[in-house]
Design a protein around this motif. Structure first.
Motif, PDB file in Angstrom:
ATOM      1  N   VAL A  97       0.847  -1.029  -0.005  1.00 33.19           N
ATOM      2  CA  VAL A  97       0.047  -0.137  -0.097  1.00 33.19           C
ATOM      3  C   VAL A  97       0.992   1.230  -0.120  1.00 33.19           C
ATOM      4  N   TYR A 101      -2.388   6.113   1.034  1.00 32.25           N
ATOM      5  CA  TYR A 101      -3.712   5.752   0.838  1.00 32.25           C
ATOM      6  C   TYR A 101      -4.331   4.627   1.911  1.00 32.25           C
ATOM      7  N   ARG A 103      -6.183   1.084   2.468  1.00 30.35           N
ATOM      8  CA  ARG A 103      -6.327  -0.259   1.911  1.00 30.35           C
ATOM      9  C   ARG A 103      -7.816  -0.399   2.265  1.00 30.35           C
ATOM     10  N   PHE A 132      -6.431   2.024  -1.860  1.00 33.24           N
ATOM     11  CA  PHE A 132      -5.841   1.216  -2.289  1.00 33.24           C
ATOM     12  C   PHE A 132      -6.606  -0.317  -2.540  1.00 33.24           C
ATOM     13  N   LYS A 188      -3.170  -4.229  -9.029  1.00 40.81           N
ATOM     14  CA  LYS A 188      -3.200  -3.368  -7.555  1.00 40.81           C
ATOM     15  C   LYS A 188      -3.271  -1.975  -8.013  1.00 40.81           C
ATOM     16  N   ALA A 190      -3.965   2.194  -6.760  1.00 43.17           N
ATOM     17  CA  ALA A 190      -3.983   3.216  -5.797  1.00 43.17           C
ATOM     18  C   ALA A 190      -4.488   4.429  -6.349  1.00 43.17           C
TER      19      ALA A 190
END
Length: 219
Positions: A97, A101, A103, A132, A188, A190
């Motif tokens: 992460v 941000y 999670r 994220f 993934k 963000a």
């Protein structure tokens, strides 16, 4: 020389089944080092057990069973893979992460299938905030290089679930000049989360889109 004499000089010993199963589990579970297939590491546990049982059987009945080296490889390999795999994925989880941000687990944005499909309460709380999260590109988003796509929570929703529900989708937009290749790899992302206040439709999707993510960083 008689056949009985040959059998006494060279007695037949069966390879321990436990040893063989342990090696098979080791080979199959090795795919668990890839984050998308981390669940495969669970196979190291039966592999470890079978390897130990095979090793024990060989030690107790050396005239009946062979495969000591195989049992050793399966046992030690599964033990090492389990410890190493867990350590690897733990490290990834703790460091993936980006700073600044929050999670968010995709399931926190979903509503149960037996209830009305509407934005989850958390969506209102994180609207406009940096988050994220992880998910998969839905195949209907297109092929090749994509700057915009629909993110879904799992491969079942992605490939076998038909049309995803509104709370199962996030419309993702990458920064200008950035693209990703359409694939079944876990992404993934963000960026800034947005809740669509008005219903929004997307081509090739039957249900409206509730959520949007303007991405800053991605893998």
């Amino acid at each position: 020389m008689s056949s009985s004499a040959v059998s006494q000089d060279f007695p037949y010993r069966a390879i321990s089944r436990g040893a063989v199963v342990g090696v098979i589990c080791l080979i199959v579970s090795s795919i668990g080092l890839i984050p998308t297939f981390a669940f495969a590491l669970v196979l190291t546990i039966p592999g470890l057990i079978c390897g130990l049982l095979g090793w024990r059987a060989i030690q107790r009945y050396p005239d009946e069973f062979s495969g000591k080296t195989i049992a050793m490889v399966g046992t030690l390999g599964c033990a090492g893979l389990l410890l190493g795999g867990v350590a690897e994925h733990t490290y990834i989880y703790l460091t993936e992460v980006p700073e600044g941000y929050e999670r968010i687990a995709f399931y926190e944005l979903q509503t149960p299938e037996n209830t009305e499909d509407r934005p989850a309460p958390l969506a209102f709380e994180i609207d406009g905030k940096p988050v994220f999260l992880k998910g998969y590109i839905h195949p209907s988003s297109g092929a090749g290089l994509l700057r915009q796509f629909i993110l879904v929570p799992d491969l079942g929703t992605c490939c076998f679930g038909g049309q995803p529900r509104s709370s199962d989708m996030i419309e993702v937009t990458l920064p200008p000049g950035n693209t990703v290749t359409a694939s079944f790899a876990k992404r993934k992302l963000a960026g800034t989360f947005k809740l669509n206040r008005l219903p929004k439709k997307k081509a090739d999707f039957d249900n409206t889109i509730f959520y949007k993510l303007n991405v800053d960083q991605y893998k």
